[in-house]
Write a protein that holds these residues in place. Structure first.
Motif, PDB file in Angstrom:
ATOM      1  N   ASN A   1       0.860  -1.177   0.000  1.00 49.33           N
ATOM      2  CA  ASN A   1       0.000   0.000   0.000  1.00 49.33           C
ATOM      3  C   ASN A   1       0.898   1.230   0.000  1.00 49.33           C
ATOM      4  O   ASN A   1       1.206   1.798   1.049  1.00 49.33           O
ATOM      5  CB  ASN A   1      -0.918  -0.020   1.223  1.00 49.33           C
ATOM      6  CG  ASN A   1      -1.964   1.079   1.181  1.00 49.33           C
ATOM      7  OD1 ASN A   1      -1.744   2.133   0.587  1.00 49.33           O
ATOM      8  ND2 ASN A   1      -3.093   0.849   1.828  1.00 49.33           N
TER       9      ASN A   1
ATOM     10  N   GLU B   1      -7.555   0.423  -5.419  1.00 51.07           N
ATOM     11  CA  GLU B   1      -7.034   0.660  -4.080  1.00 51.07           C
ATOM     12  C   GLU B   1      -7.768  -0.213  -3.064  1.00 51.07           C
ATOM     13  O   GLU B   1      -8.992  -0.223  -2.992  1.00 51.07           O
ATOM     14  CB  GLU B   1      -7.173   2.131  -3.705  1.00 51.07           C
ATOM     15  CG  GLU B   1      -6.358   3.075  -4.591  1.00 51.07           C
ATOM     16  CD  GLU B   1      -4.855   2.864  -4.462  1.00 51.07           C
ATOM     17  OE1 GLU B   1      -4.428   2.188  -3.494  1.00 51.07           O
ATOM     18  OE2 GLU B   1      -4.102   3.364  -5.326  1.00 51.07           O
TER      19      GLU B   1
ATOM     20  N   SER C   1      -3.910  -4.877   0.217  1.00 51.92           N
ATOM     21  CA  SER C   1      -3.268  -5.400  -0.989  1.00 51.92           C
ATOM     22  C   SER C   1      -3.899  -4.808  -2.245  1.00 51.92           C
ATOM     23  O   SER C   1      -4.783  -5.431  -2.840  1.00 51.92           O
ATOM     24  CB  SER C   1      -3.368  -6.929  -1.022  1.00 51.92           C
ATOM     25  OG  SER C   1      -4.731  -7.323  -0.875  1.00 51.92           O
ATOM     26  N   PRO C   2      -3.470  -3.628  -2.662  1.00 57.39           N
ATOM     27  CA  PRO C   2      -3.986  -3.038  -3.908  1.00 57.39           C
ATOM     28  C   PRO C   2      -3.715  -3.963  -5.093  1.00 57.39           C
ATOM     29  O   PRO C   2      -2.734  -4.711  -5.113  1.00 57.39           O
ATOM     30  CB  PRO C   2      -3.200  -1.732  -4.034  1.00 57.39           C
ATOM     31  CG  PRO C   2      -2.730  -1.430  -2.653  1.00 57.39           C
ATOM     32  CD  PRO C   2      -2.489  -2.751  -1.997  1.00 57.39           C
TER      33      PRO C   2
END
Length: 331
Positions: free
Chosen positions: A267, A319, A323-324
């Motif tokens: 992130n 986003e 964990s994007p």
């Protein structure tokens, strides 16, 4: 600053954290963490675990002092964060997560020049299990199903289709997805023979081997006569020399309009906002290991540029707090 003051300030907290992890591992192996999922008296815990009452009392006192557990009258139970970690529906079983942390510590002490392939095979398998979803958890499968049916890009998996994962490891993500979507079929590409063998073993244990092929090969050399509808690329484990070929493979085997996802790896907005915070410290340590394996760091804008250069369209980052994900579409 004198030695003992420095020791107390720096090393004592680290030593306490290290010992706490070992204590939790001991408690988990003894069944204590499972016994404390709900409030229980020390007598109850002793009966459930087979441990002596004085041992249970000593362990629980330590767990309470270190905020792993808490007391309510004459009962003890895990605190909310530890309940989530020990829950059967956890992303990774607590035992596996702790084993992965232990291996991660050894990786930090690895010799210069050691690579992923220098690791003992058993460590590679355990490490891979510790960073991928647990496909044996019915609760986690239900979580996946809920997320997938509410995702416009992947809701059609309920009707079937073909999923490709490049760098599937022990196939935690793809196997959990297959259980959540019974009409879906999948192919996993994995370079490491021991991880590929474990992925096959798990697919048999879960009864989905008829819908899942594991191919032990270089992702850049894979070709398929039948196109795929979905893809996932575990990009943060691909060394620099292998990345362009992996993207070429995705372009070659995806149907027009297919969507591919890839984990960003961290992130970054949160890290940038607090460059000395816990996320930044965790990422800095993780990067030292990946750097030793020749895996490059890719910030979101760099990863987007990498996909765009390969010819993908509508590239962007979804986003998410932990964990994007990068999302891209095959033209």
């Amino acid at each position: 600053m004198e030695f003992f003051e420095a020791y107390e300030q720096v090393l004592t907290p680290l030593a306490t954290a290290s010992s706490l992890l070992q204590l939790v591992a001991r408690a988990d192996e003894a069944g204590l963490m499972a016994a404390l999922q709900t409030p229980a008296t020390l007598v109850d815990v002793a009966a459930r675990t087979g441990l002596a009452e004085d041992t249970v009392a000593t362990l629980c006192r330590a767990l309470v002092t270190l905020k792993v557990a808490e007391c309510h009258g004459d009962t003890v139970t895990l605190t909310a964060p530890w309940q989530a970690l020990a829950d059967p529906g956890a992303h990774v079983p607590l035992k596996v997560a702790l084993a992965g942390i232990e291996i991660d510590g050894r990786l930090q002490r690895a010799r210069t020049g050691d690579t992923f392939w220098s690791m003992p095979p058993a460590d590679r398998v355990t490490y891979a299990r510790s960073i991928s979803p647990d496909p044996f958890s019915d609760e986690l499968v239900e979580t996946f199903r809920s997320e997938l049916v509410n995702d416009p890009d992947r809701a059609a998996m309920a009707q079937g289709g073909r999923l490709l994962e490049l760098g599937c490891g022990v196939a935690g993500r793809v196997l959990t997805t297959l259980r959540a979507m019974p009409q879906l079929t999948a192919v996993g590409i994995e370079l490491s023979p021991d991880l590929a063998d474990e992925a096959r073993r798990r697919s048999v244990a879960l009864g989905v081997q008829d819908r899942f092929d594991v191919i032990c090969a270089d992702a850049g050399e894979y070709a398929s006569p039948q196109l795929f509808d979905y893809a996932f690329w575990s990009q943060f484990f691909f060394p620099e020399p292998s990345r362009r070929a992996a993207l070429v493979t995705l372009r070659r085997v995806l149907r027009s309009g297919a969507v591919v996802h890839a984990p960003v790896g961290a992130n970054f907005p949160a890290i940038d906002a607090d460059p000395e915070g816990p996320l930044a410290r965790e990422f800095a340590l993780w990067r030292t290991v990946l750097n030793s394996w020749d895996v490059p760091e890719r910030r979101p804008e760099q990863l987007v540029a990498e996909f765009e250069a390969a010819g993908f369209e509508d590239v962007g980052v979804i986003e998410r707090p932990a964990s994007p994900l990068l999302r891209a579409r095959q033209p």
